[in-house]
Design an enzyme around this catalytic site. Structure first.
Site, PDB file in Angstrom:
ATOM      1  N   GLY A  45      33.989  38.246  36.932  1.00 11.83           N
ATOM      2  CA  GLY A  45      33.276  39.680  36.847  1.00 11.83           C
ATOM      3  C   GLY A  45      33.936  40.621  37.334  1.00 11.83           C
ATOM      4  CD  GLN A  50      36.922  44.021  40.745  1.00  9.35           C
ATOM      5  OE1 GLN A  50      36.015  43.622  40.406  1.00  9.35           O
ATOM      6  NE2 GLN A  50      37.933  43.354  41.400  1.00  9.35           N
ATOM      7  CB  CYS A  98      38.723  39.136  44.259  1.00 13.55           C
ATOM      8  SG  CYS A  98      38.240  40.856  43.800  1.00 13.55           S
ATOM      9  CG  LEU A  99      39.836  39.914  38.177  1.00 12.41           C
ATOM     10  CD1 LEU A  99      39.368  40.886  37.128  1.00 12.41           C
ATOM     11  CD2 LEU A  99      40.795  39.118  37.617  1.00 12.41           C
ATOM     12  CG  HIS A 140      33.084  38.298  44.486  1.00 12.71           C
ATOM     13  ND1 HIS A 140      34.067  37.657  44.929  1.00 12.71           N
ATOM     14  CD2 HIS A 140      33.668  39.176  43.707  1.00 12.71           C
ATOM     15  CE1 HIS A 140      35.259  38.416  44.789  1.00 12.71           C
ATOM     16  NE2 HIS A 140      34.979  39.261  44.278  1.00 12.71           N
ATOM     17  CD  GLU A 141      32.193  40.888  40.464  1.00 18.38           C
ATOM     18  OE1 GLU A 141      32.898  42.077  40.479  1.00 18.38           O
ATOM     19  OE2 GLU A 141      33.076  39.753  40.304  1.00 18.38           O
ATOM     20  CG  HIS A 144      34.042  44.277  44.256  1.00 19.25           C
ATOM     21  ND1 HIS A 144      35.185  44.557  45.075  1.00 19.25           N
ATOM     22  CD2 HIS A 144      34.310  43.349  43.836  1.00 19.25           C
ATOM     23  CE1 HIS A 144      35.988  43.468  45.036  1.00 19.25           C
ATOM     24  NE2 HIS A 144      35.377  42.574  43.862  1.00 19.25           N
TER      25      HIS A 144
HETATM   26 NI    NI Z   1      36.525  40.871  43.229  1.00 15.40          NI
END
Ligand code: NI
Length: 184
Positions: A45, A50, A98-99, A140-141, A144
């Site tokens: 995701g 991000q 997480c990226l 999670h997304e 953000h």
């Molecule tokens: Ni993340």
């Protein structure tokens, strides 16, 4: 186009993201870039903050899980102007990464099911309950989009243990195989 991933410490990751205009001509290329970026970074995701944009656009690609979880075969969807409206009382604890925080994984407890409203990539409105792994990824997304990252949701003790790693991000150190943008 592959975009760099903004790393922990970047102010955009702490902003509350704004709704976007439902304009297909503008959203289509953005969503395509986000899916391409997600694919090379091997994530499940990606939220627009991000990639440096404080707007409510999320992409989720669970297709790589299709072999183990057939319900996610070919699952690639965008969530536009999404909001989580309700959550189940029952929770699950799962390991997350997480990226924007490469190299960190921590157990996070979240509601098992959530009710989410959003527009899909065809700008059709939805209001639905989701569960399982998808519910986890969407929470999670959408964190953000509210300016939160998953390490905000772990115990103070665990966060103290991560001080060194989080501090390294702030010094511009992020070890990963994809393109990133650190705060310095
Ligand atoms: Ni993340």
């Amino acid at each position: 186009m592959i975009l760099p991933i903004y790393i922990y410490g970047q102010p955009v990751l702490r902003k509350v993201a704004q709704d976007v205009e439902l304009n297909k001509a503008e959203l289509e290329p953005l969503i395509a870039d986000m899916f391409a970026t997600l694919e090379v970074s091997e994530g499940v995701g990606l939220a627009a903050p991000q990639i440096g944009k404080a707007i409510r656009v999320v992409v989720v690609d669970l297709s790589m899980l299709g072999e183990e979880m057939p319900e996610y075969k070919d699952f690639r969807h965008a969530y536009i102007n999404g909001r989580i409206l309700e959550s189940s009382v029952e929770t699950d604890t799962m390991s997350e990464g997480c990226l924007s925080l490469p190299g960190i994984t921590e157990d996070v407890t979240r509601p098992q099911r959530v009710r989410i409203e959003y527009y899909d990539e065809n700008l059709e409105p939805h209001d639905e309950w989701v569960d399982g792994f998808l519910a986890r990824v969407l929470q999670h997304e959408h964190d953000h989009l509210e300016g939160h990252v998953f390490t905000d949701r772990i115990s103070p003790f665990r966060r103290t243990m991560l001080k060194g790693k989080l501090g390294a991000f702030l010094k511009g150190k992020a070890r990963c195989h994809y393109k990133v943008k650190t705060v310095r």
